[in-house]
Design a protein around this motif. Structure first.
Motif, mmCIF file in Angstrom:
data_model
loop_
_atom_site.group_PDB
_atom_site.id
_atom_site.type_symbol
_atom_site.label_atom_id
_atom_site.label_comp_id
_atom_site.label_asym_id
_atom_site.label_seq_id
_atom_site.Cartn_x
_atom_site.Cartn_y
_atom_site.Cartn_z
ATOM 1 N N SER A 262 0.830 -1.204 0.000
ATOM 2 C CA SER A 262 0.000 0.000 0.000
ATOM 3 C C SER A 262 0.864 1.254 0.000
ATOM 4 C CB SER A 262 -0.933 0.016 1.206
ATOM 5 O OG SER A 262 -0.189 0.104 2.404
ATOM 6 N N ILE A 263 0.319 2.295 -0.600
ATOM 7 C CA ILE A 263 0.934 3.621 -0.586
ATOM 8 C C ILE A 263 -0.160 4.626 -0.253
ATOM 9 C CG2 ILE A 263 2.163 5.385 -1.901
ATOM 10 C CD1 ILE A 263 3.198 3.236 -3.749
ATOM 11 N N ALA A 264 0.081 5.474 0.721
ATOM 12 C CA ALA A 264 -0.848 6.570 1.041
ATOM 13 C C ALA A 264 -0.313 7.830 0.369
ATOM 14 C CB ALA A 264 -0.956 6.760 2.547
ATOM 15 N N ILE A 265 -1.001 8.260 -0.675
ATOM 16 C CA ILE A 265 -0.566 9.420 -1.463
ATOM 17 C C ILE A 265 -1.276 10.657 -0.924
ATOM 18 C CG2 ILE A 265 -0.415 10.397 -3.780
ATOM 19 C CD1 ILE A 265 -0.780 7.493 -4.822
ATOM 20 N N THR A 266 -0.509 11.625 -0.503
ATOM 21 C CA THR A 266 -1.104 12.821 0.098
ATOM 22 C C THR A 266 -0.673 14.081 -0.645
ATOM 23 O OG1 THR A 266 0.717 13.083 1.684
ATOM 24 C CG2 THR A 266 -1.155 11.731 2.374
ATOM 25 N N SER A 267 -1.487 15.107 -0.510
ATOM 26 C CA SER A 267 -1.130 16.433 -1.023
ATOM 27 C C SER A 267 -1.529 17.455 0.023
ATOM 28 C CB SER A 267 -1.857 16.728 -2.341
ATOM 29 O OG SER A 267 -3.245 16.893 -2.102
ATOM 30 N N SER A 268 -0.920 18.602 -0.003
ATOM 31 C CA SER A 268 -1.254 19.649 0.960
ATOM 32 C C SER A 268 -1.147 21.014 0.313
ATOM 33 C CB SER A 268 -0.323 19.578 2.181
ATOM 34 O OG SER A 268 1.024 19.663 1.777
ATOM 35 N N LYS A 269 -2.138 21.850 0.599
ATOM 36 C CA LYS A 269 -2.097 23.231 0.119
ATOM 37 C C LYS A 269 -1.272 24.102 1.055
ATOM 38 C CE LYS A 269 -6.594 23.044 -2.188
ATOM 39 N NZ LYS A 269 -7.980 23.582 -2.239
ATOM 40 N N HIS A 270 -1.259 23.718 2.316
ATOM 41 C CA HIS A 270 -0.498 24.471 3.308
ATOM 42 C C HIS A 270 0.517 23.552 3.947
ATOM 43 C CE1 HIS A 270 -3.544 27.554 2.829
ATOM 44 N NE2 HIS A 270 -4.470 26.655 3.109
ATOM 45 N N LYS A 271 1.665 24.045 4.238
ATOM 46 C CA LYS A 271 2.762 23.245 4.764
ATOM 47 C C LYS A 271 2.340 22.508 6.032
ATOM 48 C CE LYS A 271 7.668 23.496 5.902
ATOM 49 N NZ LYS A 271 8.858 24.372 6.044
ATOM 50 N N GLY A 272 2.520 21.176 6.000
ATOM 51 C CA GLY A 272 2.231 20.375 7.186
ATOM 52 C C GLY A 272 0.776 20.007 7.360
ATOM 53 N N VAL A 273 -0.106 20.517 6.495
ATOM 54 C CA VAL A 273 -1.539 20.222 6.609
ATOM 55 C C VAL A 273 -1.961 19.393 5.398
ATOM 56 C CG1 VAL A 273 -3.860 21.160 6.775
ATOM 57 C CG2 VAL A 273 -1.944 22.359 7.871
ATOM 58 N N VAL A 274 -2.382 18.155 5.632
ATOM 59 C CA VAL A 274 -2.784 17.265 4.541
ATOM 60 C C VAL A 274 -4.143 17.690 4.001
ATOM 61 C CG1 VAL A 274 -3.413 14.902 3.930
ATOM 62 C CG2 VAL A 274 -1.450 15.327 5.432
ATOM 63 N N ASP A 275 -4.191 17.947 2.716
ATOM 64 C CA ASP A 275 -5.425 18.414 2.075
ATOM 65 C C ASP A 275 -6.215 17.261 1.457
ATOM 66 O OD1 ASP A 275 -7.191 20.473 0.865
ATOM 67 O OD2 ASP A 275 -6.356 19.677 -0.995
#
Length: 387
Positions: A262-275
Motif C-alpha cells: 500500500s501507498i498513502a498518497i497525500t497532497s497539501s495546500k499548506h505546509k504540514g496540513v494534509v489536504d
C-alpha cells in the motif's frame, strides 16, 4: 555447431511440439541455440495497443540482463528503429549497420550489452500486425564472431515454420486481461482498478478508475502510462520492478510477490496540513511458469481507495434483501458513512432512542447482533462491489 539436415528436422519437430505443449518451448530454444552456436536466443513481443514489451523468452537469457532490457534499455536500443523498418523475415545484422566507432560511444552497447558479455545480434520480425510485433534474434558474445552465412541460411530455412508457430499462438504475445481477470468483471467493479505493466504502462483502467482520475490531481495517465506524484512514483516503480525480478528468478514464485502493498498518497495546500489522501493497493499477477520458462510479463493489479469517492450502501438492495423500511435504510447508509448512532440522530433531527430502536429492528432483520457485524455485512453486499 550442428547444421545437418537431421538436426534441422529435430528442431522443426520440437517447434511444433511446443505449439501443442507450451512446456516444450525451452527444449526448442535450447536445441536451436546449440545448433547454430548462439550465445543467446531471444524472442520478444511488443503489444502495440499498449506500447509495451509484453513477451520475452528464449535460450540462455541472463535474468538480470533480460529484466534490465525490458524495463530500461529496450527504450534506447539503436537496433530497434532499424528492425522495425524491416519487413517480416528480413534480417538485420548489427555489425553491418553499426561500426566499431558507433559501438564505442553508444550507451546501449557500452552501459548494457557489452557489460553483460553480449555483442553481435542478427534479428528479424516474425509477425507484425495491428496488435503485436514479434521479434526473433540470435546473439553472439564479446570476443566471438557474428553469425555466418551458413547459420543464417539454416535460420532462413526455419523461419517459415517459426512464423507459422507464432501465428498459431499469436494471442499469447499480447496482454490478455481476459486470461488474468475478466475484462467485463473489472469494468463492473465500483472500486477504481487498473492493470499495469511493471514500467507503469496502463493495460486496463475500469470506469471507476476513469472517474477517479477526473476527480483528483494525485494520479493521472499520460502517453499510456500511470503517473503518481514525484515523491511516490520512484518508490512505486522500484517496488514493481523488484517484484518482477523475484518472479523471474527460479521456478517457485516467492510468496511476497503476491502480497498486497500500500501507498498513502497525500497532497497539501499548506505546509504540514494534509489536504487530500488517496490510498493505492497493489500486487503482482504472475502468469504460470512452465518448466522454468517465462513468457508473458506479469501485470500489476492496482486498486485505489479515495475517502471522498467510497461507494455508498445500495439502498434498493438493502430494502429488497432484508425488508428494511426507508427509515431503517437511511440509518444503514449513515452508518456506512461512518456516523455514530448519536450523530445519525442529530443528522436526521430525531431522538437517539428512535435510532436505537431502528438499529434493533435492523439487527433482527439482517440476523446480526452488533454494529460491527452489520457493517461487515454491508461491505460484502454484491452491489456494493459491482456497479
Amino acid at each position: 555447431m550442428d547444421l545437418s539436415p537431421e538436426k534441422y528436422d529435430e528442431i522443426v519437430h520440437l517447434l511444433y511440439e511446443a505449439v501443442a505443449v507450451p512446456s516444450g518451448w525451452p527444449s526448442f530454444f535450447t536445441c536451436l541455440g546449440q545448433a547454430i552456436d548462439a550465445n543467446v536466443l531471444h524472442m520478444l513481443a511488443i503489444d502495440k495497443k499498449h506500447g509495451s514489451l509484453s513477451y520475452s523468452d528464449g535460450y540462455n537469457l541472463p535474468v538480470d540482463g533480460e529484466l534490465a532490457y525490458i524495463q530500461k534499455y529496450g527504450r534506447i536500443d539503436p537496433r530497434a528503429a532499424r528492425i522495425f523498418q524491416k519487413a517480416p523475415g528480413e534480417w538485420l545484422h548489427c555489425h553491418e549497420v553499426f561500426d566499431e566507432a558507433f559501438v564505442s560511444r553508444d550507451p546501449f552497447y557500452q552501459d548494457f550489452l557489452i557489460p553483460i558479455g553480449k555483442r553481435y545480434v542478427s534479428g528479424c520480425k516474425l509477425v507484425d500486425d495491428a496488435n503485436v510485433m514479434v521479434l526473433f534474434s540470435a546473439l553472439r558474445g564479446v570476443g566471438e564472431q557474428p553469425l555466418g552465412p551458413a547459420e543464417i541460411q539454416f535460420l532462413d530455412k526455419l523461419l517459415p515454420h517459426l512464423t507459422r508457430a507464432v501465428r498459431m499462438q499469436v494471442q499469447n504475445y499480447t496482454f490478455s486481461t481476459k486470461a488474468l481477470v475478466g475484462h467485463a468483471l473489472v469494468n463492473k467493479l465500483r472500486q477504481p482498478v487498473m492493470l499495469l505493466t511493471t514500467d507503469s504502462s496502463v493495460v486496463l483502467a475500469n470506469e471507476a478508475a476513469g472517474n477517479l482520475l477526473a476527480s483528483t490531481s494525485l494520479v493521472r495517465i499520460s502517453d499510456g502510462r500511470l503517473h503518481l506524484p514525484t515523491a511516490y512514483q520512484g518508490q512505486f516503480r522500484s517496488e514493481c520492478e523488484r517484484l518482477e525480478g523475484l518472479a523471474r528468478n527460479g521456478i517457485d514464485t516467492p510468496e511476497e510477490v503476491s502480497t498486497y502493498r500500500s501507498i498513502a498518497i497525500t497532497s497539501s495546500k499548506h505546509k504540514g496540513v494534509v489536504d487530500e489522501t488517496l490510498y493505492a493497493f497493489f500486487t503482482l499477477l504472475v502468469p504460470p511458469k512452465v518448466s522454468g520458462a517465462f513468457g508473458l510479463r506479469p501485470l500489476v493489479l492496482l486498486l485505489f481507495y479515495h475517502p471522498e469517492s467510497a461507494p455508498v450502501v445500495d439502498s434498493e438492495l438493502l430494502s429488497a434483501a432484508f425488508n428494511l423500511t426507508p427509515a431503517e435504510v437511511r440509518v444503514c447508509r449513515l452508518l456506512g458513512e461512518g456516523l455514530s448512532p448519536k450523530e445519525i440522530a442529530s443528522a436526521l433531527g430525531i431522538q437517539y432512542e428512535t435510532v436505537r430502536k431502528q438499529l434493533q429492528a435492523i439487527y433482527r432483520k439482517t440476523n446480526t447482533d452488533r454494529q460491527s457485524e452489520l457493517m461487515r455485512l454491508m461491505l460484502h453486499l454484491p452491489l456494493n462491489a459491482f456497479a
